[in-house]
Design an enzyme around this catalytic site. Structure first.
Site, short mmCIF file in Angstrom:
data_model
loop_
_atom_site.label_atom_id
_atom_site.label_comp_id
_atom_site.label_asym_id
_atom_site.label_seq_id
_atom_site.Cartn_x
_atom_site.Cartn_y
_atom_site.Cartn_z
CG ASP A 1 -4.74 -3.32 1.32
OD1 ASP A 1 -3.92 -2.46 1.70
OD2 ASP A 1 -4.43 -4.28 0.59
CD GLU B 1 -2.30 1.14 3.84
OE1 GLU B 1 -1.29 0.99 4.55
OE2 GLU B 1 -2.48 0.49 2.80
CG ASP C 1 -4.54 -7.76 -0.93
OD1 ASP C 1 -3.43 -7.30 -0.60
OD2 ASP C 1 -4.77 -8.20 -2.08
#
Length: 222
Positions: A43, A127, A207
């Protein structure tokens, strides 16, 4: 024995006034064997550069911030020089070289980080973020992290070693989904770093929880 075939040789001069010898050659294709091994989700955040699904945290050196004072000093010196003068040209060259130094330091760190990650993991999930929108909102800090460049280097390294990079859609609610039971909360303010799942009562680190969800989502189609 297969050998490289030289195509072109050229000499180029960059903005810093340095000359570079550029050689383009055709390299024989080599078979890259896909490998299977450990997988990890990461992340990306403004507090911590990368938080892994295994609990690891990678802090960015933030090279621009480290050299901000020297860059400001050089920029102010440039603004005081008379336009068209030799002193201004020399000072402008110094400013350009300082920016190149920051860029090279950051890029070197990215390559070393990519090598370390690809040596440990065959599958890496991240991501697919809208970096331009993040830059408009948070400015220089996002630019200093240079997340898009780090992703490109990591993808290149994984391709060379037979690994694979899996990108999760930016709209996937990685932070708002409980990695234990799958419950999705409606709202989660950015300043909330830890939260309790209302469904199962699990205390979650924002996170690390997001990284665990990114790993699961990214590996669905691996």
């Amino acid at each position: 024995m297969k050998v490289n075939t030289f195509k072109t040789v050229s000499i180029k001069r960059d903005n810093c006034g340095d000359f570079w010898l550029c050689i383009v050659c055709a390299k024989p294709a080599s078979e890259i064997i896909p490998r299977k091994g450990n997988a990890i989700g990461y992340d990306f955040g403004l507090k911590t550069f990368l938080t892994g699904s295994d609990g690891s945290r990678i802090e960015s050196p933030r090279f621009f911030e480290q050299n901000a004072a020297a860059l400001r000093f050089a920029q102010r010196a440039l603004s005081r020089k008379q336009k068209g003068g030799a002193n201004r040209r020399r000072t402008k060259l110094e400013v350009t070289r300082k920016h190149r130094y920051v860029k090279n330091c950051r890029r070197d760190w990215f390559f070393k980080l990519a090598a370390d990650i690809s040596d440990q993991y065959s599958d890496v999930c991240i991501e697919d973020l809208d970096i331009k929108a993040m830059q408009q909102r948070w400015g220089r800090k996002v630019s200093d992290y240079a997340f898009s460049e780090s992703v490109g280097i990591l993808r290149h390294r994984l391709n060379k070693t037979g690994g694979q990079l899996h990108e999760v859609d930016q709209y996937f609610p990685s932070s708002k989904t409980c990695s234990r039971c799958g419950h999705v909360v409606k709202e989660l303010a950015l300043d909330i770093r830890q939260w309790e799942c209302p469904a199962c009562g699990t205390m979650l680190d924002r996170d690390e929880n997001a990284a665990m969800n990114i790993l699961v989502e990214g590996m669905k189609y691996a």
